[in-house]
Structures are given as structure tokens and as C-alpha cells.
Motif scaffolding. Sequence first.
Motif, PDB file in Angstrom:
ATOM      1  N   UNK A  76      -5.745   1.940  14.477  1.00 56.44           N
ATOM      2  CA  UNK A  76      -6.498   2.735  13.600  1.00 56.44           C
ATOM      3  C   UNK A  76      -6.258   3.835  13.274  1.00 56.44           C
ATOM      4  N   UNK A  77      -5.175   4.646  14.171  1.00 53.95           N
ATOM      5  CA  UNK A  77      -4.524   6.171  13.300  1.00 53.95           C
ATOM      6  C   UNK A  77      -3.822   5.685  12.180  1.00 53.95           C
ATOM      7  N   UNK A  78      -2.993   4.486  12.321  1.00 51.67           N
ATOM      8  CA  UNK A  78      -2.137   4.399  10.790  1.00 51.67           C
ATOM      9  C   UNK A  78      -2.649   4.078   9.825  1.00 51.67           C
ATOM     10  N   UNK A  79      -4.142   3.305  10.403  1.00 51.46           N
ATOM     11  CA  UNK A  79      -4.486   3.515   8.650  1.00 51.46           C
ATOM     12  C   UNK A  79      -5.054   3.979   8.332  1.00 51.46           C
ATOM     13  N   UNK A  80      -4.917   4.936   7.123  1.00 57.46           N
ATOM     14  CA  UNK A  80      -4.921   5.668   6.531  1.00 57.46           C
ATOM     15  C   UNK A  80      -3.808   6.165   5.777  1.00 57.46           C
ATOM     16  N   UNK A  81      -4.174   6.358   4.261  1.00 58.25           N
ATOM     17  CA  UNK A  81      -3.058   7.140   3.682  1.00 58.25           C
ATOM     18  C   UNK A  81      -2.646   8.165   3.617  1.00 58.25           C
ATOM     19  N   UNK A  82      -1.546   9.002   3.430  1.00 54.80           N
ATOM     20  CA  UNK A  82      -1.258  10.332   3.378  1.00 54.80           C
ATOM     21  C   UNK A  82      -1.004  10.883   2.318  1.00 54.80           C
ATOM     22  N   UNK A  83      -1.002  12.456   2.277  1.00 56.12           N
ATOM     23  CA  UNK A  83      -1.173  12.959   1.166  1.00 56.12           C
ATOM     24  C   UNK A  83      -0.052  12.165  -0.151  1.00 56.12           C
ATOM     25  N   UNK A  84       1.079  12.249   0.130  1.00 53.14           N
ATOM     26  CA  UNK A  84       2.029  11.543  -0.638  1.00 53.14           C
ATOM     27  C   UNK A  84       1.575   9.249  -0.763  1.00 53.14           C
ATOM     28  N   UNK A  85       1.021   9.354   0.141  1.00 49.15           N
ATOM     29  CA  UNK A  85       0.439   7.656  -0.299  1.00 49.15           C
ATOM     30  C   UNK A  85      -0.857   7.385  -1.178  1.00 49.15           C
ATOM     31  N   UNK A 131       0.737  -1.275  -0.049  1.00 50.09           N
ATOM     32  CA  UNK A 131      -0.344  -0.115   0.193  1.00 50.09           C
ATOM     33  C   UNK A 131       0.630   1.277   0.458  1.00 50.09           C
ATOM     34  N   UNK A 132       0.156   2.651  -0.477  1.00 47.77           N
ATOM     35  CA  UNK A 132       0.928   3.690   0.389  1.00 47.77           C
ATOM     36  C   UNK A 132       1.273   4.332   1.515  1.00 47.77           C
ATOM     37  N   UNK A 133       2.039   5.012   0.835  1.00 46.35           N
ATOM     38  CA  UNK A 133       3.023   5.694   2.667  1.00 46.35           C
ATOM     39  C   UNK A 133       1.428   5.898   3.134  1.00 46.35           C
ATOM     40  N   UNK A 166      -8.233  -0.016   5.267  1.00 50.54           N
ATOM     41  CA  UNK A 166      -8.812   1.052   4.568  1.00 50.54           C
ATOM     42  C   UNK A 166      -7.216   1.826   3.393  1.00 50.54           C
ATOM     43  N   UNK A 167      -6.147   1.359   4.351  1.00 51.33           N
ATOM     44  CA  UNK A 167      -4.846   2.120   3.177  1.00 51.33           C
ATOM     45  C   UNK A 167      -4.688   0.571   2.299  1.00 51.33           C
ATOM     46  N   UNK A 168      -4.872  -0.174   2.838  1.00 50.45           N
ATOM     47  CA  UNK A 168      -4.431  -1.614   1.334  1.00 50.45           C
ATOM     48  C   UNK A 168      -6.077  -1.004   0.354  1.00 50.45           C
ATOM     49  N   UNK A 169      -7.131  -0.812   1.187  1.00 52.78           N
ATOM     50  CA  UNK A 169      -8.057  -0.079   0.295  1.00 52.78           C
ATOM     51  C   UNK A 169      -8.409   0.910  -0.698  1.00 52.78           C
ATOM     52  N   UNK A 170      -7.918   1.384   0.048  1.00 57.76           N
ATOM     53  CA  UNK A 170      -7.478   2.780  -0.834  1.00 57.76           C
ATOM     54  C   UNK A 170      -6.616   3.065  -2.567  1.00 57.76           C
ATOM     55  N   UNK A 171      -5.354   2.166  -2.179  1.00 60.44           N
ATOM     56  CA  UNK A 171      -4.310   1.907  -3.230  1.00 60.44           C
ATOM     57  C   UNK A 171      -5.048   0.998  -3.880  1.00 60.44           C
ATOM     58  N   UNK A 172      -5.715  -0.017  -3.560  1.00 55.47           N
ATOM     59  CA  UNK A 172      -6.301  -0.620  -4.845  1.00 55.47           C
ATOM     60  C   UNK A 172      -7.657  -0.509  -5.203  1.00 55.47           C
ATOM     61  N   UNK A 173      -8.669   0.949  -4.746  1.00 57.12           N
ATOM     62  CA  UNK A 173      -8.930   1.567  -5.301  1.00 57.12           C
ATOM     63  C   UNK A 173      -9.005   2.418  -6.484  1.00 57.12           C
ATOM     64  N   UNK A 174      -7.350   2.642  -5.543  1.00 55.69           N
ATOM     65  CA  UNK A 174      -6.853   3.589  -7.508  1.00 55.69           C
ATOM     66  C   UNK A 174      -6.124   3.223  -8.872  1.00 55.69           C
ATOM     67  N   UNK A 175      -5.782   1.904  -8.046  1.00 55.03           N
ATOM     68  CA  UNK A 175      -5.107   0.947  -9.776  1.00 55.03           C
ATOM     69  C   UNK A 175      -6.900   0.415 -10.247  1.00 55.03           C
ATOM     70  N   UNK A 176      -7.696   0.268  -9.450  1.00 57.94           N
ATOM     71  CA  UNK A 176      -9.048  -0.712 -10.405  1.00 57.94           C
ATOM     72  C   UNK A 176      -9.838   0.412 -11.269  1.00 57.94           C
ATOM     73  N   UNK A 177      -9.485   1.887  -9.986  1.00 65.18           N
ATOM     74  CA  UNK A 177     -10.354   2.924 -11.093  1.00 65.18           C
ATOM     75  C   UNK A 177      -9.584   3.485 -12.110  1.00 65.18           C
ATOM     76  N   UNK A 178      -8.553   4.244 -11.998  1.00 72.01           N
ATOM     77  CA  UNK A 178      -7.906   4.010 -13.900  1.00 72.01           C
ATOM     78  C   UNK A 178      -7.688   3.569 -14.905  1.00 72.01           C
TER      79      UNK A 178
END
Length: 218
Positions: free
Chosen positions: A20-29, A9-11, A55-67
Amino acid sequence: MTEVILIRHGQANSGARSEADYDRLSPLGVQQAAWLADHLRETGEVHRVVSGTLQRQVDTAKAIATVGALDHALDPRLNEIDYFTLAETLKRSRGVPFPTTPEEFAAHVPQVLDIWRSGVADPDHESYDAFRARVLAVLQEAAEGGPGAALVTSTGVIAMLIAVALGLASDAKAQLFLRIRNTSVHRFEFLGDSVFLTQFGATPHLDRADRHTSRTYF
């Protein structure tokens, strides 16, 4: 043999002290994931995306799947080890505090993995052997589904599979845990019951001169 791509996943929120606090992408991620998505769309080699449920995995995967206009499925077997709970066990059992710097984290990881392997963690915590079994199973199922699978996961899953493929000892596995970059690409192939590593840690989407500072481990 069928190739399966694993992607970290992204950063995430690297300054966090809880899952819970770790599990979100940073702007760079978020940006790393977008760059990787563009790269994979151009190569055309990914036909389906599977991620863990974090969540960090899901959001990274969504970016790949959407594009790429790809299907995105969830599989909790791609979820990371519960590092923060294991860290609390380490603190209780050996008095080792949670790290606050990259250098402290590098020393912390081998100790966390050691108490996990030794069975010191709470009885209801997922065992080391159970974790190993689930990540091997999800990789094999992806291979059986045919080429073109990209699995978005986390460092512990990738490090475990590399260690299995290369027959690495525990100390080397801990070092791998520290050397897997955000949104890095890893390739595995199955032959019968054997798994082979064919690519480690590629970041083609970050290898441009103007993106070198966007290559991160934490």
C-alpha cells in the motif's frame, strides 16, 4: 506477427515496506511518465493503452493516454506479483529480513522467487504457474487486438515474459527482475503460440544528457 509494447510504471515509493505504501508514483516517477508520454505521442505508434489496476500502473498509463488522447483500459492480469507477502513468507520460513539497501534487495529477489516457485507460499497465494499463464494470456490477447497496444505493467510481468521468450532459467529471471528500469519500453511479437522479444529496456525519453540521472531501477 503483431507487436505489443510493454512499459514498466514510473518510479514508485522505493523506501516502502508494504504494498500500500509502495503503490504511488514518486515525483520523479510522475516526470518519467510525462516524458515517455510526450515521446510516444511524437512517434504515433501507440493507439490504445491497457494497464494493471495498481495505482502506479494506472497513473503511468493515464499520463500516456491523456497526452495521446487514447483509450485507457484496465486489466488486473497486468498486476505485479505480491512481493511484500512473499517477502513475509521468506522471513517466516527462512528468517530472511526485508532488505533496506539496493544491495540487500539484489540478494533478496532470488530468494523470494525461489520460495514462490517451490510452492512454499500460503495456499491462497497466486501460484507461479498461474502468474505465468495470466501474463501470457494478456499479451496474446493484446496481440490479437491488432497493432498499437501499449501495456503498462511492472517488473515481474516483464521479466516473466522475457524469460519465456528467451527460454531463460530461473536464476537469469531473477537477474532480469533487477535490470528493468522505470518507464522502460519492451517489445514482443507473437507467431502462433510462440512469443519473441524484439526490444529490451529502451528508454529513449531518458537518453538525453540532461536526463541521464533520471534513469532508475528502484
